[in-house]
Write a protein that holds these residues in place. Structure first.
Motif, short mmCIF file in Angstrom:
data_model
loop_
_atom_site.label_atom_id
_atom_site.label_comp_id
_atom_site.label_asym_id
_atom_site.label_seq_id
_atom_site.Cartn_x
_atom_site.Cartn_y
_atom_site.Cartn_z
N LEU A 246 -6.84 -3.27 3.91
CA LEU A 246 -7.16 -3.22 5.34
C LEU A 246 -5.99 -2.67 6.14
CD1 LEU A 246 -9.53 -4.15 7.24
CD2 LEU A 246 -8.20 -6.23 7.64
N ARG A 247 -4.76 -3.07 5.76
CA ARG A 247 -3.56 -2.56 6.44
C ARG A 247 -3.41 -1.06 6.22
NH1 ARG A 247 2.09 -5.35 4.99
NH2 ARG A 247 1.45 -4.68 2.90
N GLU A 248 -3.69 -0.60 5.01
CA GLU A 248 -3.57 0.83 4.73
C GLU A 248 -4.56 1.65 5.54
OE1 GLU A 248 -3.98 3.83 0.88
OE2 GLU A 248 -3.41 1.73 0.57
N VAL A 249 -5.79 1.17 5.65
CA VAL A 249 -6.79 1.89 6.43
C VAL A 249 -6.42 1.86 7.91
CG1 VAL A 249 -9.21 1.89 7.16
CG2 VAL A 249 -8.62 1.50 4.77
N ALA A 250 -5.92 0.72 8.40
CA ALA A 250 -5.51 0.63 9.80
C ALA A 250 -4.37 1.61 10.10
CB ALA A 250 -5.08 -0.80 10.13
N ALA A 251 -3.45 1.77 9.15
CA ALA A 251 -2.36 2.72 9.35
C ALA A 251 -2.89 4.15 9.38
CB ALA A 251 -1.32 2.56 8.24
N ALA A 252 -3.88 4.45 8.53
CA ALA A 252 -4.47 5.79 8.53
C ALA A 252 -5.21 6.06 9.84
CB ALA A 252 -5.43 5.93 7.34
N ARG A 253 -5.72 5.01 10.47
CA ARG A 253 -6.40 5.16 11.76
C ARG A 253 -5.41 5.20 12.92
NH1 ARG A 253 -11.06 0.70 12.05
NH2 ARG A 253 -11.44 1.78 14.02
N ARG A 254 -4.12 5.05 12.61
CA ARG A 254 -3.05 5.09 13.61
C ARG A 254 -3.18 3.96 14.62
NH1 ARG A 254 -3.55 11.64 14.50
NH2 ARG A 254 -2.89 12.22 12.39
N GLU A 255 -3.56 2.81 14.13
CA GLU A 255 -3.65 1.63 14.98
C GLU A 255 -2.27 1.00 15.14
OE1 GLU A 255 -8.20 0.30 13.73
OE2 GLU A 255 -6.46 -0.79 12.96
N ILE A 256 -2.07 0.33 16.26
CA ILE A 256 -0.80 -0.35 16.50
C ILE A 256 -0.73 -1.57 15.59
CG2 ILE A 256 0.59 -1.58 18.21
CD1 ILE A 256 -0.72 0.15 20.35
N PRO A 257 0.28 -1.67 14.75
CA PRO A 257 0.34 -2.81 13.81
C PRO A 257 0.75 -4.09 14.50
CG PRO A 257 2.28 -1.43 13.56
CD PRO A 257 1.39 -0.73 14.55
N ALA A 258 0.36 -5.21 13.92
CA ALA A 258 0.76 -6.53 14.38
C ALA A 258 1.74 -7.11 13.35
CB ALA A 258 -0.45 -7.42 14.58
N ARG A 259 1.69 -8.41 13.14
CA ARG A 259 2.66 -9.08 12.28
C ARG A 259 2.65 -8.51 10.86
NH1 ARG A 259 2.62 -15.27 10.56
NH2 ARG A 259 0.42 -15.00 10.96
N ARG A 260 3.83 -8.20 10.33
CA ARG A 260 4.04 -7.65 8.98
C ARG A 260 3.26 -6.35 8.74
NH1 ARG A 260 5.79 -11.68 5.16
NH2 ARG A 260 6.95 -13.25 6.34
N GLY A 261 2.93 -5.64 9.81
CA GLY A 261 2.22 -4.38 9.67
C GLY A 261 0.72 -4.50 9.53
N TYR A 262 0.19 -5.72 9.47
CA TYR A 262 -1.26 -5.91 9.36
C TYR A 262 -1.91 -5.66 10.72
CZ TYR A 262 -0.49 -8.00 4.78
OH TYR A 262 -0.14 -8.19 3.48
N PRO A 263 -3.17 -5.24 10.73
CA PRO A 263 -3.83 -5.03 12.03
C PRO A 263 -4.02 -6.33 12.79
CG PRO A 263 -5.41 -4.84 10.22
CD PRO A 263 -4.05 -4.94 9.59
N GLY A 264 -4.08 -6.24 14.09
CA GLY A 264 -4.22 -7.43 14.92
C GLY A 264 -5.52 -8.17 14.71
N TYR A 265 -6.51 -7.50 14.13
CA TYR A 265 -7.81 -8.13 13.92
C TYR A 265 -7.94 -8.70 12.50
CZ TYR A 265 -8.57 -3.39 12.11
OH TYR A 265 -8.44 -2.19 11.44
N LEU A 266 -6.82 -8.92 11.80
CA LEU A 266 -6.89 -9.47 10.45
C LEU A 266 -7.61 -10.81 10.44
CD1 LEU A 266 -6.14 -9.38 7.44
CD2 LEU A 266 -3.93 -10.41 8.05
#
Length: 453
Positions: A246-266
């Motif tokens: 999920l983090r890898e896909v969020a990074a590919a979508r250029r989303e702003i990361p939250a804690r430890r690089g995971y998306p805020g909607y984890l």
């Protein structure tokens, strides 16, 4: 095609909806995708088979106008498939009369029934001290290098629920090929009996598939439970691999990361999986979830175990220190609990003495830990007779109750009997959580190292 971003494909299209299923036509054959994002006329697709080999030009995308759906029904029993539901066992594709969207349907809380009645795993430490309940979500927290996959497959192979039609769905995510071979071999007997569905995502499969695997498993399980009337246990390992995908896909979508690089909607994403378990009023069947996750560096405050703990009803924590003492499964019982245990244990469910025995064993283990720490300072010989009895009790509990073979199946009566034998090493006046009537009925008269005080 406008752009390729890792596993994502950006195209120009109109009239497309979120979560819509699509087919990507390529010269070497079709691939499949899901709509992640729609921004005016730009559509972002996650390609399930990955975007390897794609180049601009010669790509056509056909949108189906519906979410991704899979066939559901008893035809899944005994099948071994990859993370997209495609056969790995040499059989034909799974076909059924009905299909359901893999994202599932929100369950009205008003229609939920509280979890109740035990799911017996055949693993003494779980059944006796942190009983799993039908409709519960009870995760296993582990550390890389511990035998969490062995424990997960043991639970999947042995779990039963009395008086019901019990089935298992096993979803593996990010597994090595050696792990996949181990899981298939370990669960072969249950699969051959037509009681198991296997969905196995390999570590070298496209990362997008890893996000799909648990949703396929839960969609299959929901239909088996609420339409077919089975009690279904869903074992999902490893949810940390899922979160990293999920983090890898969020990074590919250029989303702003939250804690430890995971998306805020984890948190909400995990909740869409975990909250699909339970029981529905007026319907037979239930969905029980045992997610397995590894804690990087053993950090229980890492976002994945931390957020999982908020959503689920307890946890089973595996400990390197317990494994170092030669105990399998290496469960740290003082860090573990099942918050719904009282709904599945006791008179009429397991045995009348179950809850009292569990409380007494946990109290004894806590006192033994204190005595052990004191013994390291002053020497065991300087401890009181009572403290030494607690250390003896702890050794008996770990050796006879907790430690068992990874293919050994124990009944609840056997597990409780082993607990009583270990408790008999304590002076009787220390057994304050057990009524006198139960002591007379169940406490062995001749105990190893025991005392009547």
């Amino acid at each position: 095609m406008r752009e390729l971003r890792g596993p994502l494909l950006v195209v120009a299209a109109e009239g497309v909806g979120w979560d819509e299923f699509a087919t990507v036509d390529l010269p070497d054959g079709p691939r499949h995708g899901l709509v992640l994002e729609v921004d005016r006329d730009l559509v972002t697709l996650q390609v399930l088979e990955g975007t390897g080999g794609m180049v601009p030009g010669g790509i056509w995308v056909r949108f189906d106008g519906r979410p991704l759906s899979i066939p559901v029904g008893p035809e899944w029993f005994g099948r071994v498939c990859n993370g997209r539901g495609e056969p790995m066992d040499g059989g034909p594709p799974v076909t059924c009369d009905r299909s359901l969207p893999v994202s599932g349907w929100p369950l009205n809380p008003v229609h939920r029934e509280p979890p109740r009645d035990p799911v017996l795993t055949g693993v003494s430490v779980i059944d006796a001290l942190m009983t799993l309940v039908r409709g519960q979500k009870l995760p296993i927290f582990s550390v890389p290098g511990l035998p969490h996959l062995a424990l997960a497959t043991q639970i999947a192979a042995q779990a039963t629920a009395h008086g019901s039609s019990f089935r298992v769905v096993f979803a593996g995510m990010g597994l090595t090929h050696a792990d996949i071979a181990f899981v298939r071999d370990r669960l072969e007997e249950r699969s051959s009996a037509g009681e198991l569905v296997l969905l196995l995502n390999a570590a070298d499969d496209p990362v997008i598939e890893r996000l799909l695997t648990p949703r396929l498993a839960l969609t299959i399980a929901e239909h088996l439970a609420f339409a077919e009337g089975h009690d279904v246990l869903v074992v999902m390992s490893d949810m940390t691999s899922y979160a990293e995908a999920l983090r890898e896909v969020a990074a590919a979508r250029r989303e702003i990361p939250a804690r430890r690089g995971y998306p805020g909607y984890l948190y909400s994403d995990l909740a869409t999986l975990y909250e699909r378990c339970g029981r529905i009023r007026g319907r037979e069947g239930s969905v029980t979830i045992v997610p397995v996750l590894t804690m990087p560096a053993g950090d229980i405050t890492h976002p994945v175990p931390d957020l999982t703990g908020y959503i689920t009803e307890g946890q089973i924590v595996l400990s390197p220190e317990v494994q170092a003492r030669g105990v399998y499964p290496p469960v740290d019982v003082l860090s573990s609990l099942s918050r719904l245990m009282r709904s599945g244990a006791g008179a009429g469910r397991t045995r009348e003495d179950h809850l009292g025995v569990a409380s007494q064993v946990l109290a004894a283990m806590a006192r033994a830990r204190q005595a052990g720490e004191l013994g390291e300072l002053v020497g065991v010989s300087a401890l009181s007779a009572t403290d030494r009895a607690y250390l003896t009790c702890r050794d008996l509990v770990e050796r006879d109750l907790f430690d068992q073979g990874d293919t050994e199946l124990r009944t609840m009566e056997d597990s409780l009997g082993r607990a009583w034998t270990a408790l008999a090493a304590l002076p009787r006046q220390e057994l304050t959580m057990l009524p006198l009537a139960m002591l007379k009925e169940y406490l062995p008269t001749a105990a190893p190292g025991g005392s009547d005080g």
